[in-house]
Motif scaffolding. Structure first.
Motif, mmCIF file in Angstrom:
data_model
loop_
_atom_site.group_PDB
_atom_site.id
_atom_site.type_symbol
_atom_site.label_atom_id
_atom_site.label_comp_id
_atom_site.label_asym_id
_atom_site.label_seq_id
_atom_site.Cartn_x
_atom_site.Cartn_y
_atom_site.Cartn_z
ATOM 1 N N GLU A 108 -9.097 11.616 -20.458
ATOM 2 C CA GLU A 108 -9.464 10.791 -21.627
ATOM 3 C C GLU A 108 -10.971 10.837 -21.873
ATOM 4 O OE1 GLU A 108 -6.035 7.342 -21.466
ATOM 5 O OE2 GLU A 108 -7.605 7.309 -19.953
ATOM 6 N N TYR A 109 -11.762 10.845 -20.799
ATOM 7 C CA TYR A 109 -13.213 10.974 -20.947
ATOM 8 C C TYR A 109 -13.575 12.294 -21.620
ATOM 9 C CZ TYR A 109 -14.978 6.971 -18.236
ATOM 10 O OH TYR A 109 -15.319 5.717 -17.813
ATOM 11 N N TYR A 110 -12.905 13.361 -21.203
ATOM 12 C CA TYR A 110 -13.221 14.671 -21.758
ATOM 13 C C TYR A 110 -13.009 14.686 -23.269
ATOM 14 C CZ TYR A 110 -13.113 19.669 -22.724
ATOM 15 O OH TYR A 110 -13.368 20.906 -23.257
ATOM 16 N N TYR A 111 -11.921 14.058 -23.708
ATOM 17 C CA TYR A 111 -11.626 14.013 -25.144
ATOM 18 C C TYR A 111 -12.341 12.859 -25.849
ATOM 19 C CZ TYR A 111 -8.056 17.632 -24.673
ATOM 20 O OH TYR A 111 -7.405 18.829 -24.455
ATOM 21 N N LYS A 112 -13.246 12.178 -25.131
ATOM 22 C CA LYS A 112 -14.048 11.068 -25.669
ATOM 23 C C LYS A 112 -13.172 9.956 -26.237
ATOM 24 C CE LYS A 112 -17.795 14.275 -26.753
ATOM 25 N NZ LYS A 112 -18.613 14.884 -27.813
ATOM 26 N N TYR A 145 -26.501 13.793 -11.397
ATOM 27 C CA TYR A 145 -26.464 14.719 -10.266
ATOM 28 C C TYR A 145 -25.059 15.260 -10.040
ATOM 29 C CZ TYR A 145 -31.209 13.335 -8.827
ATOM 30 O OH TYR A 145 -32.564 13.124 -8.760
ATOM 31 N N MET A 146 -24.048 14.404 -10.227
ATOM 32 C CA MET A 146 -22.665 14.836 -10.033
ATOM 33 C C MET A 146 -22.305 15.936 -11.033
ATOM 34 S SD MET A 146 -19.114 12.684 -10.526
ATOM 35 C CE MET A 146 -19.366 12.584 -12.317
ATOM 36 N N MET A 147 -22.644 15.741 -12.312
ATOM 37 C CA MET A 147 -22.294 16.724 -13.336
ATOM 38 C C MET A 147 -23.045 18.035 -13.133
ATOM 39 S SD MET A 147 -19.953 15.224 -14.937
ATOM 40 C CE MET A 147 -19.653 16.520 -16.143
ATOM 41 N N GLU A 148 -24.245 17.953 -12.566
ATOM 42 C CA GLU A 148 -25.028 19.172 -12.294
ATOM 43 C C GLU A 148 -24.607 19.843 -10.991
ATOM 44 O OE1 GLU A 148 -29.286 17.883 -14.389
ATOM 45 O OE2 GLU A 148 -28.971 17.579 -12.225
ATOM 46 N N MET A 149 -23.664 19.224 -10.272
ATOM 47 C CA MET A 149 -23.258 19.677 -8.937
ATOM 48 C C MET A 149 -24.457 19.710 -7.986
ATOM 49 S SD MET A 149 -19.970 20.223 -8.684
ATOM 50 C CE MET A 149 -19.633 21.473 -7.472
ATOM 51 N N ASN A 150 -25.388 18.795 -8.213
ATOM 52 C CA ASN A 150 -26.557 18.687 -7.341
ATOM 53 C C ASN A 150 -26.176 17.762 -6.186
ATOM 54 O OD1 ASN A 150 -29.128 18.523 -6.206
ATOM 55 N ND2 ASN A 150 -30.128 18.447 -8.214
ATOM 56 N N PRO A 167 -16.648 17.641 -12.317
ATOM 57 C CA PRO A 167 -17.321 18.776 -12.977
ATOM 58 C C PRO A 167 -16.472 20.047 -12.980
ATOM 59 C CG PRO A 167 -18.379 18.236 -10.885
ATOM 60 C CD PRO A 167 -17.422 17.137 -11.181
ATOM 61 N N TRP A 168 -15.689 20.289 -11.900
ATOM 62 C CA TRP A 168 -14.810 21.466 -11.857
ATOM 63 C C TRP A 168 -13.753 21.377 -12.942
ATOM 64 C CZ3 TRP A 168 -9.551 22.096 -11.163
ATOM 65 C CH2 TRP A 168 -9.101 23.398 -10.904
ATOM 66 N N PHE A 169 -13.117 20.210 -13.063
ATOM 67 C CA PHE A 169 -12.085 19.981 -14.068
ATOM 68 C C PHE A 169 -12.654 20.131 -15.480
ATOM 69 C CE2 PHE A 169 -10.556 16.561 -16.925
ATOM 70 C CZ PHE A 169 -9.258 16.993 -17.149
ATOM 71 N N THR A 170 -13.851 19.579 -15.694
ATOM 72 C CA THR A 170 -14.493 19.680 -17.008
ATOM 73 C C THR A 170 -14.747 21.133 -17.379
ATOM 74 O OG1 THR A 170 -15.569 17.530 -16.669
ATOM 75 C CG2 THR A 170 -16.489 18.965 -18.382
ATOM 76 N N ASN A 171 -15.245 21.910 -16.428
ATOM 77 C CA ASN A 171 -15.518 23.321 -16.667
ATOM 78 C C ASN A 171 -14.246 24.099 -16.974
ATOM 79 O OD1 ASN A 171 -15.747 26.232 -15.112
ATOM 80 N ND2 ASN A 171 -17.581 25.728 -16.296
ATOM 81 N N LYS A 172 -13.185 23.849 -16.223
ATOM 82 C CA LYS A 172 -11.914 24.548 -16.438
ATOM 83 C C LYS A 172 -11.316 24.204 -17.803
ATOM 84 C CE LYS A 172 -11.459 26.855 -12.590
ATOM 85 N NZ LYS A 172 -11.385 28.330 -12.566
ATOM 86 N N SER A 206 -21.906 7.565 -20.519
ATOM 87 C CA SER A 206 -22.003 8.557 -21.594
ATOM 88 C C SER A 206 -22.658 9.854 -21.124
ATOM 89 C CB SER A 206 -22.790 7.985 -22.777
ATOM 90 O OG SER A 206 -24.155 7.774 -22.426
ATOM 91 N N ILE A 207 -23.287 9.826 -19.949
ATOM 92 C CA ILE A 207 -23.962 11.030 -19.436
ATOM 93 C C ILE A 207 -22.951 12.146 -19.178
ATOM 94 C CG2 ILE A 207 -25.307 11.949 -17.483
ATOM 95 C CD1 ILE A 207 -26.648 9.185 -17.296
ATOM 96 N N ARG A 208 -21.710 11.779 -18.849
ATOM 97 C CA ARG A 208 -20.675 12.799 -18.625
ATOM 98 C C ARG A 208 -20.450 13.641 -19.875
ATOM 99 N NH1 ARG A 208 -15.703 10.042 -15.356
ATOM 100 N NH2 ARG A 208 -14.736 11.973 -16.059
#
Length: 462
Positions: free
Chosen positions: A348-352, A139-144, A273-278, A69-71
């Motif tokens: 599918e994750y993006y659209y929950k 860390y992945m979502m933060e691009m850390n 994270p790139w795909f989510t941002n776009k 769920s952190i995504r």
């Protein structure tokens, strides 16, 4: 100047760092294969891999799959993400204590031959594996990418080093010599992050966050369990119907084939994270343009590894494992199909749409169990390998259809046709020339050179 400009791009830096980190991380597992296959019996090697497959299942149960769920929380609660993580860690800790108590009691009463100590170790490692996986997603979502790579690589390096030391100098430990370092250091690293988030944040219990996390993660428990059934049930069936020795060989082939995950994991860690941002910025043209590069890199990786894996397996293992060479093509195809369906799952994750994700995976897992029951008693590990391919192909189709229903502007089926044809052709050639190293390696060089040149012409300005 070109190199300097490239490395100014955060996505490029992240890709390169993840790639190097994954080479190091997977390299630890890969290059220790010849050590562990010589220090352990085939049966012990198979038992350890079965144990680790149970870790992947129990980490979902004791952690309630809340880490996934952190995504979404990164988008919805970005300014309060640490408190969100603290809250779900508190909930997962409560669930871990309750579920562990019930599992231990059940095992003690109803499963007479089970090693209770092994059950306890498995439960402890599973919980702290959940903690580490959750922090890695953050860390992945933060691009850390520096911290994420270190988090993945350092514990595995220490575990491998200590395991080799124990197995070499204390030969009577058997499979415990491999399992105890896993438990000890996963608990040490995971415990650090658990304490950090529980004691360095303001509010440990937030019912709003609990409700949010459970709503998203509850369906994902079934998805994750089904995914693990897809990936590990074949080993349990092989152990039961054929024996742990064959499970050891089958697991080894999986471990050799995981080299492909070095590239796919590295680029996926940047892609998500790139795909989510776009997608947040409604930039579908960029996504559709870059997904072909994403697919192309993975396809080339799979083909090259498919062609050179027989020799790699022979170099890395003693002759008693070599009969598993025929398992390499279907195992690699399964890995490729996992990569393909992940493209749709990320949408599918993006659209929950977690319920749809879970339903699709449950259907594929049920099919896999049925096919395993039919074919493994008759054909052993080769039957397991091909039933897994069939199940993952169905799963790919199900997720593709669901993703297209959510967003018809992304990921048409045409993008998958060429990669699937190339992989199919490569598998046929791999079997025809299984004994001819020169032909297989020559094909790998030719296809790699041609595709790299083709990519450069098409996408040099992307």
């Amino acid at each position: 100047m070109l190199i300097r400009n490239i490395f100014k791009n955060k996505n490029t830096r992240a890709s390169m760092f993840y790639f190097i980190g994954n080479i190091f991380n997977k390299g630890i597992a890969f290059f220790t294969i010849p050590i562990f296959t010589r220090l352990m019996s085939v049966s012990d090697y198979g038992l350890v891999n079965t144990y680790l497959s149970w870790i992947s299942i129990l980490s979902i149960i004791v952690g309630l799959s809340l880490g996934m769920s952190i995504r979404s929380a990164y988008i919805d609660f970005k300014d309060d993400l640490d408190n969100y993580i603290s809250s779900i860690f508190t909930l997962s800790l409560i669930n871990f204590l309750v579920s562990s108590f019930l599992i231990i009691i059940f095992s003690y009463i109803f499963v007479e031959e089970i090693d209770i100590v092994l059950v306890v170790l498995c439960l402890v490692q599973s919980f702290f594996t959940f903690i580490l996986n959750s922090v890695s997603i953050k860390y992945m979502m933060e691009m850390n990418y520096v911290k994420n790579t270190l988090l993945i690589a350092v514990p595995n390096f220490v575990i491998a080093l200590v395991s080799v030391f124990i197995l070499y100098f204390a030969k009577t430990t058997g499979y415990y010599g491999r399992i105890l370092p896993y438990v000890a250091f996963t608990s040490l690293f995971g415990g650090y992050f658990l304490i950090k988030y529980l004691f360095n944040t303001q509010k440990k219990i937030n019912h709003k966050y609990w409700s949010y996390g459970i709503t998203l993660s509850l369906p994902l428990i079934f998805h994750s369990l089904s995914t693990n059934i897809l990936s590990v049930s074949d080993r349990s069936f092989i152990s039961y119907y054929v024996g742990t020795a064959e499970t050891g060989v089958y697991s080894l082939v999986y471990n050799v084939s995981m080299v492909a995950a070095v590239v796919t994991t590295a680029i996926e860690s940047v892609w998500i994270p790139w795909f989510t941002n776009k997608l947040q910025n409604n930039n579908r043209d960029d996504i559709n343009k870059n997904v072909n590069i994403y697919l192309g890199i993975a396809t080339l990786t799979m083909i090259v590894i498919l062609m050179i894996s027989p020799e790699v397996l022979k170099i890395m293992t003693p002759p008693k494992y070599w009969w598993g060479i025929g398992l390499i093509p279907p195992v690699l195809v399964s890995s490729f199909l996992i990569f393909l369906y992940s493209i749709s799952v990320n949408l599918e994750y993006y659209y929950k749409s977690t319920k749809v994700i879970a339903l699709n995976t449950i259907v594929a897992a049920a099919l896999n169990l049925l096919l395993n029951f039919i074919f493994i008693p008759e054909y052993g590990s080769i039957g397991a390998a091909y039933t897994t391919v069939a199940s993952y192909f169905i799963l790919f189709l199900l997720h593709f259809k669901s993703a297209r229903n959510l967003d018809k502007g992304l990921f048409s089926f045409i993008i998958y046709v060429r990669p699937l044809l190339l992989i199919t052709l490569s598998v046929v050639l791999a079997y025809i020339f299984i004994e001819d190293t020169k032909v297989r390696w020559g094909f790998a060089v030719i296809i790699l050179s041609f595709e790299c040149f083709n990519f450069y012409k098409k996408y040099k300005n992307v």
